[in-house]
Each structure stands twice: as C-alpha cells, then as structure tokens.
Design a protein around this motif. Structure first.
Motif, PDB file in Angstrom:
ATOM      1  N   GLU A   5       0.815  -1.214   0.000  1.00 24.58           N
ATOM      2  CA  GLU A   5       0.000   0.000   0.000  1.00 24.58           C
ATOM      3  C   GLU A   5       0.854   1.271   0.000  1.00 24.58           C
ATOM      4  O   GLU A   5       0.384   2.347  -0.373  1.00 24.58           O
ATOM      5  CB  GLU A   5      -0.926   0.024   1.216  1.00 24.58           C
ATOM      6  CG  GLU A   5      -1.973  -1.089   1.240  1.00 24.58           C
ATOM      7  CD  GLU A   5      -1.386  -2.425   1.689  1.00 24.58           C
ATOM      8  OE1 GLU A   5      -0.208  -2.447   2.138  1.00 24.58           O
ATOM      9  OE2 GLU A   5      -2.089  -3.449   1.585  1.00 24.58           O
ATOM     10  N   GLU A   6       2.100   1.154   0.416  1.00 22.90           N
ATOM     11  CA  GLU A   6       2.965   2.327   0.481  1.00 22.90           C
ATOM     12  C   GLU A   6       3.656   2.619  -0.846  1.00 22.90           C
ATOM     13  O   GLU A   6       4.302   3.659  -0.997  1.00 22.90           O
ATOM     14  CB  GLU A   6       4.014   2.129   1.584  1.00 22.90           C
ATOM     15  CG  GLU A   6       3.399   2.062   2.978  1.00 22.90           C
ATOM     16  CD  GLU A   6       4.454   1.848   4.054  1.00 22.90           C
ATOM     17  OE1 GLU A   6       5.662   1.816   3.698  1.00 22.90           O
ATOM     18  OE2 GLU A   6       4.080   1.707   5.232  1.00 22.90           O
ATOM     19  N   LEU A   7       3.544   1.730  -1.820  1.00 18.50           N
ATOM     20  CA  LEU A   7       4.178   1.952  -3.114  1.00 18.50           C
ATOM     21  C   LEU A   7       3.361   2.937  -3.932  1.00 18.50           C
ATOM     22  O   LEU A   7       2.135   2.861  -3.985  1.00 18.50           O
ATOM     23  CB  LEU A   7       4.312   0.629  -3.871  1.00 18.50           C
ATOM     24  CG  LEU A   7       5.111  -0.481  -3.185  1.00 18.50           C
ATOM     25  CD1 LEU A   7       5.229  -1.685  -4.107  1.00 18.50           C
ATOM     26  CD2 LEU A   7       6.491   0.013  -2.763  1.00 18.50           C
ATOM     27  N   THR A   8       4.040   3.847  -4.598  1.00 22.06           N
ATOM     28  CA  THR A   8       3.350   4.831  -5.425  1.00 22.06           C
ATOM     29  C   THR A   8       2.806   4.182  -6.686  1.00 22.06           C
ATOM     30  O   THR A   8       3.245   3.093  -7.092  1.00 22.06           O
ATOM     31  CB  THR A   8       4.301   5.968  -5.828  1.00 22.06           C
ATOM     32  OG1 THR A   8       5.312   5.444  -6.697  1.00 22.06           O
ATOM     33  CG2 THR A   8       4.945   6.615  -4.600  1.00 22.06           C
ATOM     34  N   GLU A   9       1.879   4.854  -7.320  1.00 22.38           N
ATOM     35  CA  GLU A   9       1.318   4.351  -8.579  1.00 22.38           C
ATOM     36  C   GLU A   9       2.410   4.253  -9.637  1.00 22.38           C
ATOM     37  O   GLU A   9       2.443   3.310 -10.432  1.00 22.38           O
ATOM     38  CB  GLU A   9       0.188   5.272  -9.037  1.00 22.38           C
ATOM     39  CG  GLU A   9      -0.575   4.747 -10.238  1.00 22.38           C
ATOM     40  CD  GLU A   9      -1.826   5.566 -10.527  1.00 22.38           C
ATOM     41  OE1 GLU A   9      -2.570   5.187 -11.441  1.00 22.38           O
ATOM     42  OE2 GLU A   9      -2.044   6.591  -9.838  1.00 22.38           O
ATOM     43  N   HIS A  10       3.307   5.226  -9.642  1.00 24.03           N
ATOM     44  CA  HIS A  10       4.426   5.220 -10.594  1.00 24.03           C
ATOM     45  C   HIS A  10       5.292   3.968 -10.404  1.00 24.03           C
ATOM     46  O   HIS A  10       5.657   3.290 -11.375  1.00 24.03           O
ATOM     47  CB  HIS A  10       5.270   6.480 -10.398  1.00 24.03           C
ATOM     48  CG  HIS A  10       6.604   6.441 -11.065  1.00 24.03           C
ATOM     49  ND1 HIS A  10       6.765   6.540 -12.433  1.00 24.03           N
ATOM     50  CD2 HIS A  10       7.867   6.299 -10.549  1.00 24.03           C
ATOM     51  CE1 HIS A  10       8.054   6.463 -12.732  1.00 24.03           C
ATOM     52  NE2 HIS A  10       8.734   6.319 -11.611  1.00 24.03           N
ATOM     53  N   THR A  11       5.604   3.650  -9.144  1.00 23.37           N
ATOM     54  CA  THR A  11       6.428   2.472  -8.864  1.00 23.37           C
ATOM     55  C   THR A  11       5.704   1.196  -9.257  1.00 23.37           C
ATOM     56  O   THR A  11       6.298   0.295  -9.874  1.00 23.37           O
ATOM     57  CB  THR A  11       6.806   2.431  -7.379  1.00 23.37           C
ATOM     58  OG1 THR A  11       7.562   3.603  -7.045  1.00 23.37           O
ATOM     59  CG2 THR A  11       7.630   1.194  -7.060  1.00 23.37           C
ATOM     60  N   LEU A  12       4.415   1.102  -8.937  1.00 22.28           N
ATOM     61  CA  LEU A  12       3.657  -0.100  -9.289  1.00 22.28           C
ATOM     62  C   LEU A  12       3.539  -0.266 -10.806  1.00 22.28           C
ATOM     63  O   LEU A  12       3.546  -1.386 -11.315  1.00 22.28           O
ATOM     64  CB  LEU A  12       2.275  -0.053  -8.648  1.00 22.28           C
ATOM     65  CG  LEU A  12       2.222  -0.556  -7.201  1.00 22.28           C
ATOM     66  CD1 LEU A  12       0.871  -0.231  -6.568  1.00 22.28           C
ATOM     67  CD2 LEU A  12       2.496  -2.059  -7.136  1.00 22.28           C
ATOM     68  N   THR A  13       3.449   0.827 -11.514  1.00 23.58           N
ATOM     69  CA  THR A  13       3.411   0.753 -12.971  1.00 23.58           C
ATOM     70  C   THR A  13       4.710   0.146 -13.493  1.00 23.58           C
ATOM     71  O   THR A  13       4.702  -0.706 -14.394  1.00 23.58           O
ATOM     72  CB  THR A  13       3.192   2.146 -13.575  1.00 23.58           C
ATOM     73  OG1 THR A  13       1.957   2.681 -13.110  1.00 23.58           O
ATOM     74  CG2 THR A  13       3.171   2.085 -15.098  1.00 23.58           C
ATOM     75  N   SER A  14       5.843   0.565 -12.922  1.00 22.93           N
ATOM     76  CA  SER A  14       7.142   0.018 -13.315  1.00 22.93           C
ATOM     77  C   SER A  14       7.244  -1.454 -12.966  1.00 22.93           C
ATOM     78  O   SER A  14       7.750  -2.264 -13.751  1.00 22.93           O
ATOM     79  CB  SER A  14       8.265   0.796 -12.615  1.00 22.93           C
ATOM     80  OG  SER A  14       8.257   2.156 -12.997  1.00 22.93           O
ATOM     81  N   VAL A  15       6.762  -1.805 -11.784  1.00 20.72           N
ATOM     82  CA  VAL A  15       6.798  -3.199 -11.351  1.00 20.72           C
ATOM     83  C   VAL A  15       5.959  -4.071 -12.281  1.00 20.72           C
ATOM     84  O   VAL A  15       6.375  -5.155 -12.696  1.00 20.72           O
ATOM     85  CB  VAL A  15       6.306  -3.331  -9.897  1.00 20.72           C
ATOM     86  CG1 VAL A  15       6.103  -4.796  -9.526  1.00 20.72           C
ATOM     87  CG2 VAL A  15       7.288  -2.675  -8.938  1.00 20.72           C
ATOM     88  N   ALA A  16       4.764  -3.584 -12.623  1.00 17.12           N
ATOM     89  CA  ALA A  16       3.875  -4.343 -13.504  1.00 17.12           C
ATOM     90  C   ALA A  16       4.526  -4.591 -14.860  1.00 17.12           C
ATOM     91  O   ALA A  16       4.437  -5.682 -15.429  1.00 17.12           O
ATOM     92  CB  ALA A  16       2.556  -3.591 -13.676  1.00 17.12           C
ATOM     93  N   ARG A  17       5.209  -3.587 -15.358  1.00 17.44           N
ATOM     94  CA  ARG A  17       5.877  -3.719 -16.650  1.00 17.44           C
ATOM     95  C   ARG A  17       7.007  -4.742 -16.580  1.00 17.44           C
ATOM     96  O   ARG A  17       7.278  -5.459 -17.547  1.00 17.44           O
ATOM     97  CB  ARG A  17       6.420  -2.356 -17.081  1.00 17.44           C
ATOM     98  CG  ARG A  17       6.983  -2.315 -18.491  1.00 17.44           C
ATOM     99  CD  ARG A  17       7.232  -0.894 -18.931  1.00 17.44           C
ATOM    100  NE  ARG A  17       8.193  -0.211 -18.070  1.00 17.44           N
ATOM    101  CZ  ARG A  17       8.464   1.084 -18.146  1.00 17.44           C
ATOM    102  NH1 ARG A  17       7.820   1.844 -19.006  1.00 17.44           N
ATOM    103  NH2 ARG A  17       9.357   1.624 -17.345  1.00 17.44           N
TER     104      ARG A  17
END
Length: 421
Positions: free
Chosen positions: A331-343
C-alpha cells in the motif's frame, strides 16, 4: 587536486578498467604532468545510452575526480554513419531523428560529471566541424593519411568483407580519427578513452595526429564486460538495459544488478561503484562466505540505481522488491512504482469486478482457472500479500492498489501484477 598517476592508474588497473593503452608508462608520465584534457565519444544510434556506455561515463568521472578535464563528445556526424557492426549494415536514421537523439544523450551523459571548477567538463558535437567540410577537403586532409591495406586488416572490416560492407561504414574510422585530431587542435585534448571494441578507431586517431600534425597523443580502452558464460553484459531477455527510466525503469535496473552472478558481481562492483578497495574486498569475502545473503549484489544494485536515478527511486525500487514478496507494505508503493513493477514482472488485465480465479490467471501466476482454484485450496494464493481462502472472492476496485493493480502471488516466489482495464 591532481591525483598522482601511481594511485590513479593503479586504481584503474585494480578495477579492471585497462584493456589497451598506446603506452601505459608514457600515459602515466603524461598524467603526472597534468591536468590532462581527455575525451570520450557517444554515437546517437538510439534515444538513450545504456549500461555499456555507463562504463565510459564513469571512467570519465573517475578521471575528472582525479583532477583531469573531460570533453564529452556526442556524435551528431558519426551517428549519421554508424560504426561497422559484425552482424551487417546499420539502418541509416534520418538527420532529424539523429539530432533529436543527440540532444537526449547530451542531457543524459552531462549528469555524471561536473561543469564547474578548474577541470570543468565540456560538451562537444562532431557535427560542428564535419557538416560543412567538402568531400575534396576530407579526402585530401584526412583520407590521404589512411593506407587502405591497414583499413582492410581491421577485424570487423575483415569479417564483413565476404558478406559486404558499404564504403560509408568502411570510412567511419576516418571520421572518428578526425574527431580526435580536431579536439587536439581546438582544445589541446591529448587522451582518448573508450571501449575495447573501439580500439581500432581510437588507435587510428592517434596515428592520424602523428602522421598529419607530428604530435604524440595517448589512448586507453576498457575491456568489454561479459557475463560468466562470455555473453555481453547489459542484455536481458527483454532487451538492453537503458539509462532512460522510460525505457528501463529504476525497478528493472535494480533487479538487473541484484541478479548479477556471484562469479562476476565483484568485477561489476569495481567498474560501476565508487566504493573503495577495502570495502569491495570485504563484500567479495562476504560473497564467498555467505552467497545466499547477496551482500555484493545488493551493494551493486543500490549504488548503480542511485547513481543513475537518484536516492528516492532507488529506495522505491528496494521497497517494491521487498513488498512484492510479503516483506513490506504494498500500500505504500506509489502508482508510478507499481506501474514500473507491472511492466517488469509481467501480467495481463481483467475487466471490471472479477473473481480471484480470473485475476490469478490474468496475473500470470497460474496457467488455468483450475490451477488457480487448486492454489487457493492449498493455501498458496495471495492477493496484495493477503492469503486468499475463498475461490469465489470478487476483486472489486476497493481491493485494488490505486484502484488499478492486483499484486498476485502463488507460493513464495511466483509473482505477477494484474491490472483492471
């Protein structure tokens, strides 16, 4: 303050950064007389530089830190031609695209050296002295000094002769050699550095200056980094590891270096890290004694990611890596970071409110709905690090991170990210 050559060259040698030199003893004496003006070039054959280029960028920083003055050349002219590749002719990009890439690469490489002080860096573009040069002047002033038999003997040219090589790529060495001479004449540059794959071009520049201007200059090349199996370093299954965050995310870069092989990680630390000898040797010992702790890999990933992307992006990459496997708060991860992780980790999408079974399949952690149900029944299915007990659970927006992402996991190590369409 100028670092004496014994310390400088000894450190570069210990780090494995010297593969070729015109004359190492003479170069040492020259550096001792410094500060020396040196240059390294980057051709805009893509919109970003990559980890291989980073070796040269950091060598320039090391030399500047030792008191010498860097000239960073981005090849607006040579980038229009392309250095010969063993695999065949390069695609010739438009002038507009190459000039666009020149601006991007200039901005990238300028972030690693200082443009202030007595040994301030200077950016140059070889298009400035090449664009208005006539063919006749080029042939008379440069081509006259290049015996064709020696050009034909160059390794990459010799290997290309049977399949064919254009006169354009064959002549690339003349352009790069002219760069060195021009920088020597204009700015007093007396040292060129580069990768060992460029050694033929680099040495040709030294020879051109000797033949045409009767001056002695110096050159040094670094070895090409390889993996333990001998393949080129900086390549992954998904492609090149770029320094541009839009092409290779900070998370992906962190993971790339974190996964360095035990047999090579210390070599990479010496090249990419500014840690001292004592600290690197301690990490080497730690790797030998407890390789499962991956102390050297973590140090390497930390150092490179912070150097390229900054501390905050490095911290985000570390937090994401921990959270993905249940050792931190997703929950503490930013949307930007999660987008990178998903990619990076992969996964697909699902429509609207979907069952956990469909989300597990979309995330790529199971290959069928039946396998998803079995994972839930066996207690091995997780949604956002929470164990799933109900195979009929509906995953709505309220259960998603940032209303979009579902981080799914099967067991301890199989992770994927599914995104709500």
């Amino acid at each position: 303050m100028l670092m004496r050559v014994n310390a400088l060259l000894e450190d570069l040698s210990w780090r494995g950064l010297i593969a070729h030199s015109t004359d190492l003893d003479a170069l040492g004496a020259h550096l001792d007389q410094g500060p020396v003006r040196f240059y390294v070039g980057f051709d805009p054959t893509a919109q970003s530089v990559h980890t291989g280029n980073l070796v040269q960028i950091l060598l320039a920083k090391r030399l500047q830190d030792a008191g010498h003055r860097p000239f960073l050349l981005v090849g607006g002219a040579t980038g229009l031609i392309g250095d010969p590749k063993e695999s065949g002719e390069r695609v010739m990009n438009t002038k507009e695209l190459v000039h666009e890439w020149v601006d991007k690469i200039r901005a990238q490489v300028s972030g690693y050296v200082s443009f202030e002080g007595e040994n301030a860096a200077t950016m140059v573009n070889n298009y400035d002295w090449t664009a208005n040069m006539s063919v006749l002047d080029f042939l008379r002033d440069v081509g006259k000094h290049f015996p064709v038999n020696r050009m034909l003997a160059r390794d990459v040219v010799a290997r290309r002769l049977e399949a064919g090589i254009s006169y354009t790529e064959f002549s690339y060495v003349l352009l790069q050699s002219m760069d060195y001479r021009e920088l020597n004449r204009r700015h007093g540059v007396t040292l060129q550095t580069g990768g060992s794959d460029q050694w033929g071009n680099i040495a040709a520049g030294v020879e051109l200056i000797r033949r045409s201007d009767q001056r002695r200059v110096h050159a040094m090349a670094t070895p090409l980094l390889t993996k333990a199996d001998g393949t080129k370093f900086g390549k992954t299954e998904s492609g090149t590891v770029w320094l541009d965050a839009n092409l290779t995310s900070p998370y992906a870069m962190y993971q790339f270096f974190l996964n360095a092989e035990d047999a090579k990680v210390v070599d990479y630390l010496k090249v990419f890290s500014f840690r001292g000898r004592e600290e690197i040797e301690a990490l080497e010992q730690a790797t030998l004694e407890a390789p499962f702790k991956r102390a050297a890999q973590r140090a390497l990933a930390d150092d490179v990611t912070e150097l390229v992307h900054g501390r905050s992006e490095r911290d985000a990459a570390v937090a994401a890596a921990a959270a993905l496997f249940g050792r931190g708060a997703l929950e503490e991860l930013t949307e930007h970071t999660l987008t990178s992780v998903a990619r990076e980790v992969g996964g697909g999408s699902f429509d609207g409110d979907a069952s956990i079974v469909d989300v597990l399949v979309a995330g790529g952690v199971v290959d069928s709905r039946g396998a998803a149900r079995r994972a839930v029944a066996e207690g091995g299915a997780y949604l956002n690090n929470q164990r799933v007990e109900d195979p009929d659970l509906v995953v709505g927006a309220d259960r998603l991170l940032h209303g979009r992402f579902a981080v799914v996991r099967r067991g301890r190590k199989t992770v994927g990210v599914a995104e709500r369409a």
